[in-house]
Write a protein that holds these residues in place. Structure first.
Motif, PDB file in Angstrom:
ATOM      1  N   TRP A 103       0.858  -1.188   0.000  1.00 60.38           N
ATOM      2  CA  TRP A 103       0.000   0.000   0.000  1.00 60.38           C
ATOM      3  C   TRP A 103       0.886   1.227   0.000  1.00 60.38           C
ATOM      4  O   TRP A 103       1.911   1.253   0.696  1.00 60.38           O
ATOM      5  CB  TRP A 103      -0.894   0.027   1.250  1.00 60.38           C
ATOM      6  CG  TRP A 103      -1.963  -1.011   1.210  1.00 60.38           C
ATOM      7  CD1 TRP A 103      -2.059  -2.113   1.997  1.00 60.38           C
ATOM      8  CD2 TRP A 103      -3.089  -1.036   0.326  1.00 60.38           C
ATOM      9  NE1 TRP A 103      -3.169  -2.839   1.662  1.00 60.38           N
ATOM     10  CE2 TRP A 103      -3.825  -2.202   0.635  1.00 60.38           C
ATOM     11  CE3 TRP A 103      -3.541  -0.207  -0.697  1.00 60.38           C
ATOM     12  CZ2 TRP A 103      -4.994  -2.547  -0.040  1.00 60.38           C
ATOM     13  CZ3 TRP A 103      -4.705  -0.550  -1.372  1.00 60.38           C
ATOM     14  CH2 TRP A 103      -5.413  -1.702  -1.038  1.00 60.38           C
ATOM     15  N   ASP A 104       0.474   2.236  -0.746  1.00 56.30           N
ATOM     16  CA  ASP A 104       1.283   3.451  -0.836  1.00 56.30           C
ATOM     17  C   ASP A 104       0.345   4.638  -1.008  1.00 56.30           C
ATOM     18  O   ASP A 104      -0.418   4.696  -1.972  1.00 56.30           O
ATOM     19  CB  ASP A 104       2.229   3.329  -2.042  1.00 56.30           C
ATOM     20  CG  ASP A 104       3.219   4.486  -2.142  1.00 56.30           C
ATOM     21  OD1 ASP A 104       2.986   5.537  -1.527  1.00 56.30           O
ATOM     22  OD2 ASP A 104       4.223   4.316  -2.854  1.00 56.30           O
ATOM     23  N   MET A 105       0.394   5.537  -0.040  1.00 58.03           N
ATOM     24  CA  MET A 105      -0.384   6.780  -0.149  1.00 58.03           C
ATOM     25  C   MET A 105       0.600   7.939  -0.084  1.00 58.03           C
ATOM     26  O   MET A 105       1.587   7.870   0.654  1.00 58.03           O
ATOM     27  CB  MET A 105      -1.391   6.877   0.995  1.00 58.03           C
ATOM     28  CG  MET A 105      -2.244   8.133   0.960  1.00 58.03           C
ATOM     29  SD  MET A 105      -3.399   8.200   2.344  1.00 58.03           S
ATOM     30  CE  MET A 105      -4.765   7.245   1.725  1.00 58.03           C
ATOM     31  N   MET A 124       6.802  -0.600   6.495  1.00 58.68           N
ATOM     32  CA  MET A 124       7.834  -0.463   5.456  1.00 58.68           C
ATOM     33  C   MET A 124       8.562   0.866   5.634  1.00 58.68           C
ATOM     34  O   MET A 124       9.560   0.910   6.321  1.00 58.68           O
ATOM     35  CB  MET A 124       7.243  -0.647   4.062  1.00 58.68           C
ATOM     36  CG  MET A 124       6.942  -2.127   3.793  1.00 58.68           C
ATOM     37  SD  MET A 124       6.158  -2.471   2.223  1.00 58.68           S
ATOM     38  CE  MET A 124       7.517  -2.317   1.094  1.00 58.68           C
ATOM     39  N   VAL A 125       8.046   1.940   5.076  1.00 58.87           N
ATOM     40  CA  VAL A 125       8.866   3.154   5.129  1.00 58.87           C
ATOM     41  C   VAL A 125       8.027   4.407   4.894  1.00 58.87           C
ATOM     42  O   VAL A 125       6.947   4.350   4.300  1.00 58.87           O
ATOM     43  CB  VAL A 125      10.004   3.026   4.071  1.00 58.87           C
ATOM     44  CG1 VAL A 125       9.531   3.350   2.674  1.00 58.87           C
ATOM     45  CG2 VAL A 125      11.229   3.831   4.438  1.00 58.87           C
ATOM     46  N   VAL A 126       8.531   5.525   5.382  1.00 61.24           N
ATOM     47  CA  VAL A 126       8.010   6.848   5.011  1.00 61.24           C
ATOM     48  C   VAL A 126       9.103   7.490   4.159  1.00 61.24           C
ATOM     49  O   VAL A 126      10.280   7.442   4.526  1.00 61.24           O
ATOM     50  CB  VAL A 126       7.715   7.716   6.252  1.00 61.24           C
ATOM     51  CG1 VAL A 126       7.174   9.081   5.831  1.00 61.24           C
ATOM     52  CG2 VAL A 126       6.728   7.011   7.183  1.00 61.24           C
ATOM     53  N   VAL A 137       4.399   3.876   3.068  1.00 58.13           N
ATOM     54  CA  VAL A 137       4.310   2.590   2.380  1.00 58.13           C
ATOM     55  C   VAL A 137       4.261   1.473   3.420  1.00 58.13           C
ATOM     56  O   VAL A 137       5.059   1.461   4.363  1.00 58.13           O
ATOM     57  CB  VAL A 137       5.552   2.382   1.473  1.00 58.13           C
ATOM     58  CG1 VAL A 137       5.372   1.158   0.592  1.00 58.13           C
ATOM     59  CG2 VAL A 137       5.826   3.617   0.632  1.00 58.13           C
ATOM     60  N   THR A 138       3.338   0.548   3.236  1.00 57.50           N
ATOM     61  CA  THR A 138       3.265  -0.582   4.161  1.00 57.50           C
ATOM     62  C   THR A 138       2.856  -1.838   3.402  1.00 57.50           C
ATOM     63  O   THR A 138       2.359  -1.757   2.277  1.00 57.50           O
ATOM     64  CB  THR A 138       2.287  -0.284   5.323  1.00 57.50           C
ATOM     65  OG1 THR A 138       2.496  -1.242   6.366  1.00 57.50           O
ATOM     66  CG2 THR A 138       0.825  -0.339   4.901  1.00 57.50           C
TER      67      THR A 138
END
Ligand SMILES: Cc1cc2nc3c(=O)[nH]c(=O)nc-3n(C[C@H](O)[C@H](O)[C@H](O)COP(=O)(O)OP(=O)(O)OC[C@H]3O[C@@H](n4cnc5c(N)ncnc54)[C@H](O)[C@@H]3O)c2cc1C
Length: 447
Positions: free
Chosen positions: A308-310, A343-345, A371-372
């Motif tokens: 997922w990515d916003m 995951m990451v910012v 992102v997760t």
């Protein structure tokens, strides 16, 4: 022309699906014919490489897949090098083509498997405050409208051109674009871990020192991985064996973490996320510096697991606030034993865009994304809350292609939305190039 009736389409992340007739034109004439034929039957959505998370593509009408239109050739614009490329080519095709000619794009996406048409349609970008989005590198384009008529557009067409170079596929189908490119230059790339407060408190200095800046935060750590790049005349020393081994190690770790460990952790033991995140920087990067051609330095990442990515673009002056809100929310949820981000910012910085619907339209932005893994528990409520945090920043605008909640909140954030919609109505009065999401939620064309 190839036509597949009742094609079952799914997007890259597998969160969207539809059944539609799929047209695969092989040239401009077939594209015009596809638009006319499909338009007689119902609605049409242009299709790139299906990488978007937001429901830009789904339709029960027809999809026009540009995948067979991938040609390109070198040309020039104002005496400078440019490439005319068909919209179905991927960013990878384009990067390979420019590299082979001693040229480079500027500010391309890191991920190379999206199509040029899809990238332009959402004003996709890499990083670089002196430049903006890939749409801003477009100096001319060919658009097929709802009647199948062809428009050759450039800056001489004023705001119509600025509408067409980030159109969400709502003005017609882009057949080809001419993009500026640059003689290949070298970048001095530093990968450093710096304390969160030092980076956020010193952002203006950092951005003044380095032309290309990217920041990564692995949740629950107290440092940011800073990728800091500036132009240099130093020669490319080439990759040593140690560099290659380092790259292979990082790739293997990222691949294994993102495809195996993290999804499992997210599902069965999210409370271990903070502990794993302490390891993540060590597995993902090695501090150091190197000189590399820009076209290689911009595409340093290879492993892309489904996730997922916003992403939100916030005015540069609000970058620190956006970061603090993001870190604050993730840490606040952790105190309540919720670990939705594993995951990451990631943040990038780009200059103002001329494209009417680009999130960077009219101002420089910090594009911040969270992102997760797809299996992360509580991801949905997290993104709901994070959208609220970002929308509380008045100038924040979501990335069109990423996971997007609250599309109704977007329209008022674009001062040029009415101008865009006027061009849309003129080119496509019957709304052939809309789907329900665009018509109802984004453009709010139905009362
Ligand atoms: C792993 C990954 C990494 C990413 N990295 C970045 C990044 O670094 N920077 C960034 O900004 N974005 C990034 N994105 C988002 C991506 O840029 C957008 O989602 C982009 O739109 C995807 O392109 P696509 O070819 O898959 O298009 P699709 O998802 O197929 O379509 C997206 C939109 O483009 C329209 N479209 C496609 N082709 C045409 C055409 N020829 N004419 C008119 N309209 C057209 C479609 O109708 C639709 O509205 C990333 C996405 C993924 C999956």
């Amino acid at each position: 022309m190839e036509l597949i009736a009742n094609y079952k389409w799914r997007n890259w992340n597998d969160n969207l699906a539809c059944t539609a007739d799929l047209y695969r034109p092989r040239g401009l004439q077939e594209l015009r014919e596809a638009v006319r034929r499909a338009g007689r039957k119902g609605r049409i959505r242009p299709l790139g490489n299906s990488c978007s998370w937001s429901p830009l593509v789904p339709t029960c009408g027809s999809l026009i897949d540009l995948g067979r239109l991938r040609g390109m050739h070198e040309t020039s614009f104002d005496g400078a090098p440019a490439i005319r490329v068909e919209a179905g080519a991927t960013v990878r095709d384009l990067v390979d083509f420019t590299q082979a000619r001693g040229l480079t794009l500027i500010s391309p996406t890191i991920f190379q498997d999206i199509s040029v048409g899809g990238a332009i349609a959402v004003a996709a970008h890499g990083t670089g405050l002196h430049t903006s989005t890939m749409s801003d590198e477009v100096v001319a384009l060919t658009l097929v409208d709802a009647r199948g008529d062809v428009h050759h557009l450039s800056a001489a067409d004023g705001s119509l051109f600025d509408a067409a170079r980030c159109s969400l596929g709502a003005l017609g189908v882009v057949h080809d674009v001419t993009m500026r490119c640059w003689p290949e230059f070298h970048l001095h790339v530093e990968d450093r871990m710096i304390g969160v407060d030092d980076v956020l408190g010193g952002l203006p200095d950092l951005l003044a020192t380095y032309e290309f800046v990217e920041l990564y935060w692995f949740p629950f750590t107290d440092t940011l991985w800073c990728k800091l790049m500036r132009r240099t005349d130093e020669p490319d020393a080439g990759a040593t064996l140690a560099d290659r081994l380092k790259f292979a190690f990082t790739y293997a770790c990222t691949f294994a973490s993102c495809n195996g460990v993290l999804p499992l952790l997210g599902r069965v033991a999210p409370e271990l996320t903070p502990a794993f995140m302490q390891l993540a920087p060590r597995l993902s990067m090695t501090p150091g510096s190197a000189v590399a051609p820009a076209s290689r330095a911009f595409h340093y990442q290879r492993a892309y697991p489904r996730c997922w990515d916003m992403s939100y673009g916030v005015p540069l002056a609000d970058a620190e606030e956006a970061w603090r809100r993001t870190i604050g929310l993730i840490e606040h949820l952790a105190r309540a034993a919720s670990f939705p981000v594993n995951m990451v910012v990631h943040a990038r910085f780009i200059g103002p865009s001329a494209a009417l619907l680009a999130p960077a339209h009219g101002r420089a932005i910090c594009d911040i994304e969270v992102v997760t893994t797809r299996s992360a528990r509580d991801a949905e409520p997290f993104y709901e809350q994070w959208s609220g945090e970002m929308l509380a920043i008045p100038g924040a605008r979501p990335h069109w292609g990423k996971y997007l909640l609250h599309p109704r909140a977007v329209r008022e954030r674009y001062p040029m939305m009415d101008a865009f919609l006027a061009h849309r109505a003129a080119l496509d009065p019957d709304g052939v190039f809309l789907n329900d999401w665009l018509e109802d939620a984004v453009f709010q064309l139905r009362p």
